[in-house]
Write a protein that holds these residues in place. Structure first.
Motif, mmCIF file in Angstrom:
data_model
loop_
_atom_site.group_PDB
_atom_site.id
_atom_site.type_symbol
_atom_site.label_atom_id
_atom_site.label_comp_id
_atom_site.label_asym_id
_atom_site.label_seq_id
_atom_site.Cartn_x
_atom_site.Cartn_y
_atom_site.Cartn_z
ATOM 1 N N SER A 1 0.837 -1.198 0.000
ATOM 2 C CA SER A 1 0.000 0.000 0.000
ATOM 3 C C SER A 1 0.871 1.246 0.000
ATOM 4 O O SER A 1 1.931 1.284 0.616
ATOM 5 N N CYS A 2 0.424 2.277 -0.695
ATOM 6 C CA CYS A 2 1.062 3.580 -0.545
ATOM 7 C C CYS A 2 0.757 4.098 0.863
ATOM 8 O O CYS A 2 -0.209 3.686 1.495
ATOM 9 N N THR A 3 1.599 4.976 1.342
ATOM 10 C CA THR A 3 1.404 5.567 2.670
ATOM 11 C C THR A 3 1.641 7.068 2.569
ATOM 12 O O THR A 3 1.951 7.586 1.489
ATOM 13 N N ALA B 1 5.200 9.769 -2.393
ATOM 14 C CA ALA B 1 5.123 11.079 -3.043
ATOM 15 C C ALA B 1 3.753 11.295 -3.699
ATOM 16 O O ALA B 1 3.451 12.403 -4.133
ATOM 17 N N CYS B 2 2.940 10.238 -3.757
ATOM 18 C CA CYS B 2 1.668 10.363 -4.469
ATOM 19 C C CYS B 2 0.676 11.231 -3.697
ATOM 20 O O CYS B 2 0.860 11.509 -2.518
ATOM 21 N N SER B 3 -0.381 11.608 -4.358
ATOM 22 C CA SER B 3 -1.332 12.548 -3.766
ATOM 23 C C SER B 3 -2.363 11.820 -2.907
ATOM 24 O O SER B 3 -2.411 10.607 -2.845
ATOM 25 N N ASN C 1 -5.287 11.526 -3.550
ATOM 26 C CA ASN C 1 -6.242 10.823 -4.407
ATOM 27 C C ASN C 1 -5.717 9.466 -4.882
ATOM 28 O O ASN C 1 -6.368 8.790 -5.664
ATOM 29 N N CYS C 2 -4.549 9.085 -4.398
ATOM 30 C CA CYS C 2 -3.947 7.813 -4.775
ATOM 31 C C CYS C 2 -4.940 6.674 -4.527
ATOM 32 O O CYS C 2 -5.590 6.610 -3.486
ATOM 33 N N THR C 3 -5.049 5.781 -5.501
ATOM 34 C CA THR C 3 -6.008 4.677 -5.367
ATOM 35 C C THR C 3 -5.364 3.432 -4.765
ATOM 36 O O THR C 3 -5.992 2.395 -4.665
ATOM 37 N N ASN C 4 -4.117 3.556 -4.374
ATOM 38 C CA ASN C 4 -3.409 2.395 -3.828
ATOM 39 C C ASN C 4 -3.305 2.448 -2.304
ATOM 40 O O ASN C 4 -2.288 2.101 -1.727
ATOM 41 N N ARG C 5 -4.367 2.926 -1.679
ATOM 42 C CA ARG C 5 -4.404 2.958 -0.213
ATOM 43 C C ARG C 5 -5.746 2.426 0.263
ATOM 44 O O ARG C 5 -6.540 3.144 0.875
HETATM 45 ZN ZN LIG Z 1 0.143 6.049 -4.182
#
Ligand SMILES: [Zn+2]
Length: 201
Positions: free
Chosen positions: A56-58, A62-64, A66-70
């Motif tokens: 998962s992104c955290t 650096a993503c925003s 709105n990242c869909t990987n969380r």
């Molecule tokens: Zn992300």
């Protein structure tokens, strides 16, 4: 081994097949016993995971926002615990859920193999038939018996509409239930408990 005689032939045969594979580790044998017990009761959440872990992104990414990987940052989908005709308690969708959607986290106490084994035998002694343990890896089992949410009531299906996935979130392993296909309101949620347990160490 005495108690096995109380089980039906199918289960005993399954046990015999599994025990050969299990080798001599008592922890592993315990899991096979749990597996047999589970397949006997048809009410356990023991899942075989593939080796891949979703990352998962955290907030460190650096993503925003709105990242869909969380997925675990999202709201749970609306689900309802219901009494089913043939499968005890079950869970149904209370809204439309699209394929791939995150539905709910499988939560419980994180316990090691020794405590898992103790609880298994305690339950057996008390003739409790619902075992809500997901074996994630060696010495990490998620037990929803005492602490859990609706997800523990999701029933097994060989043709499920949900899938359980293992995610790494900030270094912590978490289990998520995701939609394997589009699910209509009032449709029962199911996932494959995965009777083919793998306990490679
Ligand atoms: Zn992300």
């Amino acid at each position: 081994m005495m108690w096995i005689t109380a089980l039906n032939a199918h289960v005993a045969l399954t046990y015999a097949m599994k025990i050969v594979y299990a080798g001599n580790s008592s922890a592993i044998n315990m899991f096979y016993m749990a597996f047999v017990f589970i397949s006997y009761t048809h009410n356990i959440s023991n899942v075989q995971f593939c080796r891949s872990v979703h990352i998962s992104c955290t907030s460190a990414c650096a993503c925003s926002e709105n990242c869909t990987n969380r997925p675990f940052d999202q709201e749970d989908k609306k689900v309802k615990v219901v009494k089913t005709k043939h499968c005890g308690w079950g869970v149904e969708a209370d809204e439309f859920i699209d394929k791939g959607d995150y539905i709910i986290e499988y939560v419980g106490e994180a316990i090691d193999d020794a405590l898992c084994e103790k609880r298994f035998w305690d339950m057996k002694g008390k003739r409790v038939t619902n075992f809500y343990v997901v074996a994630v890896r060696k010495d990490l089992n998620i037990d929803a018996q005492f602490k859990g949410n609706e997800s523990r009531f999701i029933n097994h299906s060989c043709d499920p509409n949900c899938i359980m996935e293992k995610w790494d979130v900030n270094g912590e392993t978490r289990l998520g239930i995701f939609a394997a296909k589009a699910i209509e309101p009032k449709e029962a949620l199911t996932f494959d408990y995965g009777y083919r347990l793998s306990f490679t160490t």
